[in-house]
Enzyme design. Sequence first.
Site, PDB file in Angstrom:
ATOM      1  CG  ASP A   1      89.388  -4.919  38.503  1.00 24.59           C
ATOM      2  OD1 ASP A   1      88.545  -5.303  37.673  1.00 24.59           O
ATOM      3  OD2 ASP A   1      89.702  -3.735  38.656  1.00 24.59           O
TER       4      ASP A   1
ATOM      5  CG  ASP B   1      85.597  -4.102  44.776  1.00 25.44           C
ATOM      6  OD1 ASP B   1      84.725  -4.085  43.892  1.00 25.44           O
ATOM      7  OD2 ASP B   1      86.613  -3.372  44.751  1.00 25.44           O
TER       8      ASP B   1
ATOM      9  CB  CYS C   1      83.292  -2.474  67.688  1.00 20.13           C
ATOM     10  SG  CYS C   1      84.305  -3.538  66.646  1.00 20.13           S
TER      11      CYS C   1
ATOM     12  CB  CYS D   1      86.946  -5.863  66.183  1.00 23.46           C
ATOM     13  SG  CYS D   1      87.784  -4.294  66.499  1.00 23.46           S
TER      14      CYS D   1
ATOM     15  CB  CYS E   1      86.718  -2.467  69.898  1.00 22.81           C
ATOM     16  SG  CYS E   1      86.590  -1.231  68.583  1.00 22.81           S
TER      17      CYS E   1
ATOM     18  CG  HIS F   1      87.547  -0.715  64.258  1.00 21.26           C
ATOM     19  ND1 HIS F   1      86.671  -1.158  65.221  1.00 21.26           N
ATOM     20  CD2 HIS F   1      86.958   0.371  63.689  1.00 21.26           C
ATOM     21  CE1 HIS F   1      85.603  -0.366  65.242  1.00 21.26           C
ATOM     22  NE2 HIS F   1      85.751   0.567  64.327  1.00 21.26           N
TER      23      HIS F   1
END
Length: 376
Positions: free
Chosen positions: A98, A271, A309, A311, A314, A340
């Site tokens: 940016d 984003d 989830c 991930c 989790c 997560h």
Amino acid sequence: MNSQKSHTNFELIKKSSQTAARLGKLYTPHAVIETPVFMPVGTQATIKAMNQDELRDMGFKIILGNTYHLYLRPGHELISRIGGLHNFMNWNDAILTDSGGFQVFSLSDLRHINTAGVMFKSYIDGSSHEFNPERVIEIQEAIGADIIMAFDECTPYPSTWEYTREAAVRTHQWAERCKAAHSRPDQYLFGIVQGGLYKDLREWSAEFINALDFPGNAIGGVSVGEPKEEMHNVVEWTAHLLDENKPRYLMGVGTPLDIINFVMQGIDMFDCVLPTRLGRNGSMYTTYGRINIKNARFADDFTPLDPECDCYTCRNHTRAYIRHLYKSGEILAARLATYHNLYFYKRVIEGIRKAIAEDRLVEFRNEFMAKYGKDD
RNA sequence: GGGGGGAUUCCCGAGUGGCCAAAGGGAGCAGACUGUAAAUCUGUUGCGGAACGCUUCGGUAGUUCGAAUCUACCUCCCCCCA
């Protein structure tokens, strides 16, 4: 078609028949990015609390860095000396920097704007610095991201029509100057539309920026505290005015539902700090809405953050444990939660892409909302 | 045995006659967070429905129009000298 594709390095794969959504591929020097895409924010050359392997393993191919922060510390010359930001932070996929335009907004009490540029006081040591289009391009070229952004003025909410117009005029002039100053052909310079919450200014700005023929176009100046409907209006007014053969980037957005909604309006890139910041602050996304893990009701909840989830967090840890880590001020709390939350965004964006491919994005959105509930 | 200092609302700790239900910090409870000056910030935390009222500052008894603050005794804790 081919010449246009090579010009923009954006390949339009499929257009939704239901909505303005599209599936695309963005070719950058370091990675091929499937769009729509969500880009984690790594302001200071790090996605806070994550290491690079974790991001890569989750499947993120592009992350953000910030010109203003990296210029102040450690300095773009230093980054340049070791071969650019990719080498410096050991990130081998794509990076977008940016321009510092958002800091014109967020550090408003530390700056002074005129047509030439913006005088900044460093938030670190109070020293004075000037940002102008040429300088910002020079810094971004030294940092060496795959995609760099034009220097713009992100106007606050609310702003008057007169001031918003002035700021847009500056942003347009700066966009032209950025384009003229940009010299590295291996970096793509994206333009940024401004114009606040005014339809006429937004349309004018979108047409102006679009005409400059950047390889990608961004919509800036949203997610600055305006009501959700206003944000929606801005995208509705502008997205369709931006070349459909180039990526469209909605800066700073948003919540999972925002992303779904704006993909449906033809946005390709997003984003947002939400998944990382909320993670650090104890708020976690789940299929059934956001939870504040610090709440007492999770003290003896031995289930995963999100039952649906898969991930790392989790698969390995319970809400009770993560709550305990937060209450204890343990650093692992931020890591597990950030992982997560980013994974949740990844699942949403993958779901979106799959739904567009199957031409059932509207159904996907309805299914998501039925479980997730209100947007927060 | 002698001398000195303390006990404050969940914890630490300020307060030494009225402006005190009592600073500040912690802990607790809740909320916020959208191109990151954010592992941050905000609210709240004796009881009762609020105006207001009620109970509270180790215990008991006093002084006073009025006490967490003054007096007496009691209980417990700490320090110093023997």
